[in-house]
Design a protein around this motif. Sequence first.
Motif, PDB file in Angstrom:
ATOM      1  N   SER A 114     -56.791 -68.737 -71.671  1.00  0.00           N
ATOM      2  CA  SER A 114     -58.026 -69.363 -71.170  1.00  0.00           C
ATOM      3  C   SER A 114     -59.275 -68.613 -71.618  1.00  0.00           C
ATOM      4  CB  SER A 114     -58.012 -69.410 -69.641  1.00  0.00           C
ATOM      5  OG  SER A 114     -58.245 -68.120 -69.095  1.00  0.00           O
ATOM      6  N   PHE A 157     -60.756 -66.718 -69.890  1.00  0.00           N
ATOM      7  CA  PHE A 157     -61.616 -66.739 -68.704  1.00  0.00           C
ATOM      8  C   PHE A 157     -61.264 -65.536 -67.818  1.00  0.00           C
ATOM      9  CE2 PHE A 157     -63.016 -68.191 -64.514  1.00  0.00           C
ATOM     10  CZ  PHE A 157     -64.281 -68.661 -64.828  1.00  0.00           C
ATOM     11  N   VAL A 205     -61.440 -62.891 -64.786  1.00  0.00           N
ATOM     12  CA  VAL A 205     -61.789 -62.850 -63.356  1.00  0.00           C
ATOM     13  C   VAL A 205     -61.364 -61.491 -62.802  1.00  0.00           C
ATOM     14  CG1 VAL A 205     -61.522 -63.969 -61.100  1.00  0.00           C
ATOM     15  CG2 VAL A 205     -61.338 -65.343 -63.180  1.00  0.00           C
ATOM     16  N   ASN A 264     -56.924 -61.364 -63.356  1.00  0.00           N
ATOM     17  CA  ASN A 264     -55.968 -62.430 -63.673  1.00  0.00           C
ATOM     18  C   ASN A 264     -55.103 -62.011 -64.861  1.00  0.00           C
ATOM     19  OD1 ASN A 264     -58.453 -62.777 -65.081  1.00  0.00           O
ATOM     20  ND2 ASN A 264     -58.070 -64.937 -65.421  1.00  0.00           N
ATOM     21  N   GLU A 320     -52.415 -63.771 -67.440  1.00  0.00           N
ATOM     22  CA  GLU A 320     -51.810 -65.010 -67.931  1.00  0.00           C
ATOM     23  C   GLU A 320     -50.550 -64.708 -68.743  1.00  0.00           C
ATOM     24  OE1 GLU A 320     -55.060 -66.893 -69.994  1.00  0.00           O
ATOM     25  OE2 GLU A 320     -56.059 -67.391 -68.109  1.00  0.00           O
ATOM     26  N   CYS A 330     -53.659 -65.172 -60.475  1.00  0.00           N
ATOM     27  CA  CYS A 330     -55.098 -65.022 -60.271  1.00  0.00           C
ATOM     28  C   CYS A 330     -55.460 -63.587 -59.906  1.00  0.00           C
ATOM     29  CB  CYS A 330     -55.566 -65.929 -59.138  1.00  0.00           C
ATOM     30  SG  CYS A 330     -55.557 -67.671 -59.527  1.00  0.00           S
ATOM     31  N   ALA A 331     -56.713 -63.256 -60.126  1.00  0.00           N
ATOM     32  CA  ALA A 331     -57.230 -61.928 -59.791  1.00  0.00           C
ATOM     33  C   ALA A 331     -57.071 -61.629 -58.295  1.00  0.00           C
ATOM     34  CB  ALA A 331     -58.700 -61.857 -60.177  1.00  0.00           C
ATOM     35  N   GLU A 332     -57.340 -62.623 -57.459  1.00  0.00           N
ATOM     36  CA  GLU A 332     -57.261 -62.427 -56.008  1.00  0.00           C
ATOM     37  C   GLU A 332     -55.830 -62.108 -55.597  1.00  0.00           C
ATOM     38  OE1 GLU A 332     -58.559 -64.921 -57.702  1.00  0.00           O
ATOM     39  OE2 GLU A 332     -60.206 -65.916 -56.642  1.00  0.00           O
ATOM     40  N   VAL A 388     -67.710 -68.729 -59.387  1.00  0.00           N
ATOM     41  CA  VAL A 388     -66.251 -68.747 -59.525  1.00  0.00           C
ATOM     42  C   VAL A 388     -65.658 -68.504 -58.142  1.00  0.00           C
ATOM     43  CG1 VAL A 388     -64.240 -67.680 -60.588  1.00  0.00           C
ATOM     44  CG2 VAL A 388     -66.333 -67.995 -61.916  1.00  0.00           C
ATOM     45  N   THR A 389     -65.408 -69.621 -57.450  1.00  0.00           N
ATOM     46  CA  THR A 389     -64.834 -69.505 -56.106  1.00  0.00           C
ATOM     47  C   THR A 389     -63.313 -69.505 -56.218  1.00  0.00           C
ATOM     48  OG1 THR A 389     -64.964 -71.904 -55.875  1.00  0.00           O
ATOM     49  CG2 THR A 389     -66.780 -70.617 -54.960  1.00  0.00           C
ATOM     50  N   PRO A 390     -62.629 -68.845 -55.277  1.00  0.00           N
ATOM     51  CA  PRO A 390     -61.162 -68.783 -55.338  1.00  0.00           C
ATOM     52  C   PRO A 390     -60.539 -70.177 -55.392  1.00  0.00           C
ATOM     53  CG  PRO A 390     -62.004 -67.257 -53.702  1.00  0.00           C
ATOM     54  CD  PRO A 390     -63.174 -68.076 -54.161  1.00  0.00           C
ATOM     55  N   CYS A 391     -59.472 -70.294 -56.172  1.00  0.00           N
ATOM     56  CA  CYS A 391     -58.756 -71.569 -56.277  1.00  0.00           C
ATOM     57  C   CYS A 391     -58.089 -71.890 -54.932  1.00  0.00           C
ATOM     58  CB  CYS A 391     -57.719 -71.500 -57.399  1.00  0.00           C
ATOM     59  SG  CYS A 391     -56.226 -70.582 -56.971  1.00  0.00           S
TER      60      CYS A 391
HETATM   61  O1  LIG Z   1     -60.767 -67.710 -58.546  1.00  0.00           O
HETATM   62  C1  LIG Z   1     -60.151 -67.728 -59.621  1.00  0.00           C
HETATM   63  C2  LIG Z   1     -60.196 -68.806 -60.507  1.00  0.00           C
HETATM   64  C3  LIG Z   1     -59.476 -68.727 -61.683  1.00  0.00           C
HETATM   65  N1  LIG Z   1     -58.743 -67.614 -61.967  1.00  0.00           N
HETATM   66  C4  LIG Z   1     -58.027 -67.507 -63.259  1.00  0.00           C
HETATM   67  C5  LIG Z   1     -56.746 -68.247 -63.413  1.00  0.00           C
HETATM   68  C6  LIG Z   1     -56.668 -68.387 -64.926  1.00  0.00           C
HETATM   69  O2  LIG Z   1     -56.132 -67.188 -65.514  1.00  0.00           O
HETATM   70  C7  LIG Z   1     -58.127 -68.492 -65.363  1.00  0.00           C
HETATM   71  C8  LIG Z   1     -58.550 -69.901 -65.677  1.00  0.00           C
HETATM   72  O3  LIG Z   1     -58.253 -70.762 -64.617  1.00  0.00           O
HETATM   73  O4  LIG Z   1     -58.888 -67.968 -64.289  1.00  0.00           O
HETATM   74  C9  LIG Z   1     -58.678 -66.546 -61.100  1.00  0.00           C
HETATM   75  O5  LIG Z   1     -58.043 -65.525 -61.369  1.00  0.00           O
HETATM   76  N2  LIG Z   1     -59.361 -66.660 -59.932  1.00  0.00           N
END
Ligand SMILES: O=c1ccn([C@H]2C[C@H](O)[C@@H](CO)O2)c(=O)[nH]1
Length: 134
Positions: A25, A27, A29, A45, A47, A56-58, A86-89
């Motif tokens: 991604s 992306f 976090v 995070n 992957e 996820c990072a959280e 970037v709010t938690p999923c």
């Molecule tokens: O709050 C969030 C949102 C997304 N992701 C990560 C999951 C994935 O690796 C990337 C893209 O979705 O971001 C997190 O770690 N935390």
Amino acid sequence: MTQSIDKELLDLAKEAMSKAYVPYSKFTVGAAIRTASGLLYSGCNVENASYPEGTCAEAGAIASMVRDGQTQIESIYVIGKGDELVTPCGGCRQRIREFSDTNTMIHICGPEGVRKSMTMEELLPFSFGPDNLK
Ligand SMILES: O=c1ccn([C@H]2C[C@H](O)[C@@H](CO)O2)c(=O)[nH]1
Ligand SMILES: [Zn+2]
């Protein structure tokens, strides 16, 4: 309500974000937790080639906290790439909920600082939690 920034936690979240493993991604976090007992934990995070199996990072920060015997989140800072919030999923909202109480604060950050702060109830209203199983 004015909220003073926990610079230590913000810096920890940023540092964790710099370690994100995101070849797919791109992306990044980072998340950092301060527990009720004042201890700090972080995660990024991670992957992998089987896309849905990334974490996820959280989730990483929470796993680290629980591994250390801590189960009460006072505040969590989350920082993601870009200018958007970037709010938690959804899954992470439930993960944070498990270790939250009414005082727990979620702070959504950018490199410049906190962009938005909210309570657990605001992040995940009408939530299902440990009390429902009593
Ligand atoms: O709050 C969030 C949102 C997304 N992701 C990560 C999951 C994935 O690796 C990337 C893209 O979705 O971001 C997190 O770690 N935390
Ligand atoms: Zn998540």
